[in-house]
Design an enzyme around this catalytic site. Structure first.
Site, PDB file in Angstrom:
ATOM      1  CG  PHE A 159      -2.068  -1.025   1.005  1.00  0.00           C
ATOM      2  CD1 PHE A 159      -3.131  -0.774   0.150  1.00  0.00           C
ATOM      3  CD2 PHE A 159      -2.019  -2.240   1.662  1.00  0.00           C
ATOM      4  CE1 PHE A 159      -4.132  -1.712  -0.039  1.00  0.00           C
ATOM      5  CE2 PHE A 159      -3.016  -3.188   1.483  1.00  0.00           C
ATOM      6  CZ  PHE A 159      -4.073  -2.924   0.627  1.00  0.00           C
ATOM      7  CG  ASP A 219       0.560   4.403  24.471  1.00  0.00           C
ATOM      8  OD1 ASP A 219       1.752   4.559  24.163  1.00  0.00           O
ATOM      9  OD2 ASP A 219      -0.302   5.300  24.358  1.00  0.00           O
ATOM     10  CD  GLU A 253      -4.205   9.158  13.021  1.00  0.00           C
ATOM     11  OE1 GLU A 253      -3.193   8.430  12.916  1.00  0.00           O
ATOM     12  OE2 GLU A 253      -4.794   9.330  14.093  1.00  0.00           O
ATOM     13  CE1 TYR A 304      -4.106   5.946  25.811  1.00  0.00           C
ATOM     14  CE2 TYR A 304      -5.822   4.290  25.859  1.00  0.00           C
ATOM     15  CZ  TYR A 304      -5.388   5.553  25.524  1.00  0.00           C
ATOM     16  OH  TYR A 304      -6.242   6.428  24.904  1.00  0.00           O
ATOM     17  CD  GLN A 317      -9.854   3.742  19.521  1.00  0.00           C
ATOM     18  OE1 GLN A 317     -10.112   4.922  19.735  1.00  0.00           O
ATOM     19  NE2 GLN A 317      -8.814   3.383  18.796  1.00  0.00           N
TER      20      GLN A 317
END
Length: 173
Positions: free
Chosen positions: A100, A113, A123, A155, A162
């Site tokens: 890619f 982390d 991103e 962390y 998420q």
């Protein structure tokens, strides 16, 4: 110390590192490949200024699907198919798979982390031409490194746990 394939298989078998769903073909010589998930966030084109206190959702369009086109020079947020959980003595470096990168896509330096768990939101910057990516395609490569001792402060931040593409959650200081 970078974890090789034998180490990774052992850590996965013991449940010290969790990657779900995991297929054996994604375990590589010195890391694990992660696949494109079913959600992407595109930055909206707007003259509105983002400032502290604004809801970031008004600056993004979230799409769900099985394939996405990343347009020239577009900046998107992409979620992995896999949920990752790291122990307090292992962190990971996120790299774009070289095929890619050779198409001109770019992922900025990203670290997972020690102690993190969740799907990864990454991103991605577009190439000079449109690139179609499909859900389930091996897209990223995680390289795991063991710290000499467990970290004192694993962390536990705002992105812990998420799921799905996750927009920024921060305040300017």
């Amino acid at each position: 110390m970078i974890l090789g394939d034998r180490d990774l298989k052992y850590y996965l078998e013991k449940g010290w590192i969790v990657i779900s769903p995991l297929t054996q073909d994604t375990i590589r010589e010195n890391g694990v490949d992660l696949r494109v998930g079913g959600e992407i966030a595109r930055f909206k084109k707007t003259d509105e200024i983002y400032e502290d206190g604004k809801d970031p959702r008004s600056f993004y369009e979230i799409e769900k699907g099985d394939e996405f086109i990343i347009y020239p020079n577009e900046h998107v947020l992409l979620v992995t198919e896999e949920y990752v959980k790291l122990p307090n003595d292992v962190m990971a470096f996120v790299n774009l798979r070289s095929s890619f990168a050779r198409l001109g896509l770019f992922v900025p330096p990203t670290i997972v982390d020690a102690g993190f768990e969740g799907q990864l939101t990454i991103e991605v910057l577009g190439s000079a031409f449109p690139v179609k990516i499909k859900r389930g395609t091996r897209f990223l490569h995680l390289i795991f490194a063991r710290t000499l001792t467990p970290v004192e402060n694993p962390y536990h931040g705002k992105y812990q746990g998420q799921q799905g593409v996750t927009l920024p959650k921060f305040k300017f200081r």
